[in-house]
Design a protein around this motif. Structure first.
Motif, PDB file in Angstrom:
ATOM      1  N   SER A 190       0.836  -1.208   0.000  1.00 13.62           N
ATOM      2  CA  SER A 190       0.000   0.000   0.000  1.00 13.62           C
ATOM      3  C   SER A 190       0.868   1.254   0.000  1.00 13.62           C
ATOM      4  N   ARG A 191       1.957   1.221   0.745  1.00 12.78           N
ATOM      5  CA  ARG A 191       2.861   2.376   0.764  1.00 12.78           C
ATOM      6  C   ARG A 191       3.512   2.572  -0.603  1.00 12.78           C
ATOM      7  N   SER A 192       3.933   1.488  -1.235  1.00  7.88           N
ATOM      8  CA  SER A 192       4.546   1.586  -2.571  1.00  7.88           C
ATOM      9  C   SER A 192       3.568   2.157  -3.583  1.00  7.88           C
ATOM     10  N   LEU A 193       2.299   1.766  -3.481  1.00  4.40           N
ATOM     11  CA  LEU A 193       1.300   2.276  -4.418  1.00  4.40           C
ATOM     12  C   LEU A 193       1.072   3.773  -4.227  1.00  4.40           C
ATOM     13  N   VAL A 194       1.062   4.219  -2.967  1.00  5.76           N
ATOM     14  CA  VAL A 194       0.907   5.651  -2.703  1.00  5.76           C
ATOM     15  C   VAL A 194       2.099   6.418  -3.263  1.00  5.76           C
ATOM     16  N   VAL A 195       3.303   5.896  -3.010  1.00  2.63           N
ATOM     17  CA  VAL A 195       4.521   6.569  -3.477  1.00  2.63           C
ATOM     18  C   VAL A 195       4.579   6.584  -5.002  1.00  2.63           C
ATOM     19  N   GLY A 196       4.305   5.437  -5.624  1.00  2.94           N
ATOM     20  CA  GLY A 196       4.385   5.346  -7.078  1.00  2.94           C
ATOM     21  C   GLY A 196       3.380   6.236  -7.784  1.00  2.94           C
ATOM     22  N   SER A 197       2.124   6.173  -7.354  1.00  2.00           N
ATOM     23  CA  SER A 197       1.107   7.012  -7.984  1.00  2.00           C
ATOM     24  C   SER A 197       1.335   8.481  -7.659  1.00  2.00           C
ATOM     25  N   GLY A 198       1.820   8.762  -6.442  1.00  2.00           N
ATOM     26  CA  GLY A 198       2.124  10.139  -6.086  1.00  2.00           C
ATOM     27  C   GLY A 198       3.258  10.706  -6.905  1.00  2.00           C
ATOM     28  N   ALA A 199       4.316   9.906  -7.106  1.00  8.56           N
ATOM     29  CA  ALA A 199       5.454  10.353  -7.916  1.00  8.56           C
ATOM     30  C   ALA A 199       5.023  10.603  -9.354  1.00  8.56           C
ATOM     31  N   LEU A 200       4.121   9.767  -9.843  1.00  6.67           N
ATOM     32  CA  LEU A 200       3.607   9.966 -11.198  1.00  6.67           C
ATOM     33  C   LEU A 200       2.842  11.285 -11.290  1.00  6.67           C
ATOM     34  N   GLY A 201       2.054  11.580 -10.258  1.00  7.68           N
ATOM     35  CA  GLY A 201       1.321  12.842 -10.234  1.00  7.68           C
ATOM     36  C   GLY A 201       2.246  14.044 -10.184  1.00  7.68           C
ATOM     37  N   VAL A 202       3.296  13.955  -9.365  1.00  8.83           N
ATOM     38  CA  VAL A 202       4.271  15.050  -9.288  1.00  8.83           C
ATOM     39  C   VAL A 202       4.954  15.240 -10.640  1.00  8.83           C
ATOM     40  N   THR A 203       5.279  14.130 -11.306  1.00 15.86           N
ATOM     41  CA  THR A 203       5.924  14.202 -12.618  1.00 15.86           C
ATOM     42  C   THR A 203       5.043  14.921 -13.625  1.00 15.86           C
ATOM     43  N   VAL A 204       3.764  14.565 -13.659  1.00 14.12           N
ATOM     44  CA  VAL A 204       2.838  15.179 -14.611  1.00 14.12           C
ATOM     45  C   VAL A 204       2.646  16.667 -14.319  1.00 14.12           C
ATOM     46  N   VAL A 205       2.428  16.994 -13.050  1.00 16.19           N
ATOM     47  CA  VAL A 205       2.175  18.390 -12.680  1.00 16.19           C
ATOM     48  C   VAL A 205       3.402  19.254 -12.955  1.00 16.19           C
ATOM     49  N   SER A 206       4.582  18.787 -12.521  1.00 20.49           N
ATOM     50  CA  SER A 206       5.793  19.577 -12.738  1.00 20.49           C
ATOM     51  C   SER A 206       6.131  19.658 -14.224  1.00 20.49           C
ATOM     52  N   GLY A 207       5.891  18.574 -14.975  1.00 18.62           N
ATOM     53  CA  GLY A 207       6.163  18.591 -16.412  1.00 18.62           C
ATOM     54  C   GLY A 207       5.271  19.558 -17.154  1.00 18.62           C
TER      55      GLY A 207
END
Length: 330
Positions: free
Chosen positions: A135-152
């Motif tokens: 569950s922690r990995s899923l939060v981190v992975g999906s969160g990192a993807l969101g940060v990537t999209v927003v910052s990009g």
């Protein structure tokens, strides 16, 4: 108010006895099957694009290729740190950095399988072997993807808007990503969005949350990643005869926005096809179509090399650790 990171749930702990052994065996089998699928998909990608990739790279000097590849390495390093910042911000125990690198870079190869979720699942499996709950990995992975999209979207839109007044009128819509991204990266909104996305996949993440500091750190590392990837493409553009006074800004904007488009098109492995089409279209003001195609294929080739090299660099230590753990269980 910033949310403090909470203690991660222990629901992923392996039960004792025969049940635990069966679960470990099943998990090991799934990892092996996933590794085979990744290698097959990656091999297929290289085979299908071999002639185009070889032709594209033949137009470049080896010095330019090496400099561009070095920028790719810096970008991947920054991308890993953006992911690790969220990992460190979601639990009380965080694996050492070399272990974090193994989880991230080996799991990243999952993006070469169509579907858009395999990277998250791979990192969840790899992390579970190092006291990181799924569950922690899923939060981190999906969160990192969101940060990537927003910052990009923010970096890309700003770069194109600053390139010239013409770009500002054409891409002013992209500037909306800046205030929208600022709101999306506040802890309350960010955690709500992550929970909403994972709820659609029927994944319960409990009370896991990311506070403001890890989010800010992740966004800074992600922005550094975009700058490195933009410079990687700019080196190639200069070699291909890019024209105009703002080639660097146009290249940075085109690379970041095309990458974001590739992420959104989840059915394409690693955004293949969608990213290239977007990059060619966005580079039109500074490169003719044939040169833009060479840029897209060359960039894709170097990014694949970077992914393979990074995962290969960390894989031996991961394999040794797994073999040692297997011997201890015996």
């Amino acid at each position: 108010m910033s949310q403090e990171p909470l203690i991660e749930p222990s629901s992923d702990a392996v039960p004792p006895g025969n049940v635990g052994k069966r679960r470990r065996s099943l998990s090991s089998g799934l990892r092996v099957a996933f590794a085979v699928a990744i290698l097959g998909a990656l091999t297929l990608t290289l085979v299908n694009r071999f002639e185009d990739i070889r032709h594209a790279l033949s137009n470049l000097e080896w010095q330019q290729v090496l400099v561009s590849l070095g920028c790719v390495a810096l970008g991947l390093f920054a991308q890993w740190h953006a992911w690790h910042a969220l990992l460190a911000g979601t639990g009380t125990s965080t694996p050492p950095r070399h272990t974090s690198a193994q989880i991230f870079f080996v799991g990243q190869l999952g993006k070469y399988i169509p579907g858009g979720v395999w990277t998250l699942l791979a990192q969840a499996e790899l992390g579970s072997a190092h006291a990181v709950s799924r569950s922690r990995s899923l939060v981190v992975g999906s969160g990192a993807l969101g940060v990537t999209v927003v910052s990009g979207a923010g970096v890309g839109g700003l770069a194109l808007a600053l390139a010239s007044p013409g770009f500002l009128s054409t891409y002013c819509w992209a500037l909306l990503a800046l205030p929208a991204g600022a709101v999306a990266l506040t802890p309350r909104v960010f955690n709500w969005l992550v929970a909403l996305v994972l709820r659609t996949t029927r994944k319960d993440v409990g009370d896991l949350a990311v506070s403001a500091k890890p989010l800010m750190l992740s966004a800074l590392w992600s922005s550094a990643m975009w700058l490195a990837f933009g410079f990687h493409a700019w080196v190639l553009v200069r070699a291909l005869g890019g024209r105009g006074d703002h080639v660097g800004l146009v290249t940075l904007g085109a690379v970041t926005l095309s990458w974001v488009i590739g992420i959104v098109v989840i059915f394409a492995p690693a955004g293949a096809g969608a990213r290239e089409v977007a990059l060619i279209a966005l580079m039109a003001p500074v490169l003719d179509a044939p040169e833009a195609l060479v840029l897209a294929l060359s960039s894709r080739a170097l990014l694949i090399v970077g992914d393979v090299a990074a995962s290969t660099a960390v894989a031996p230590r991961y394999i040794r650790a797994k073999l040692t753990a297997a011997r201890r269980r015996r």
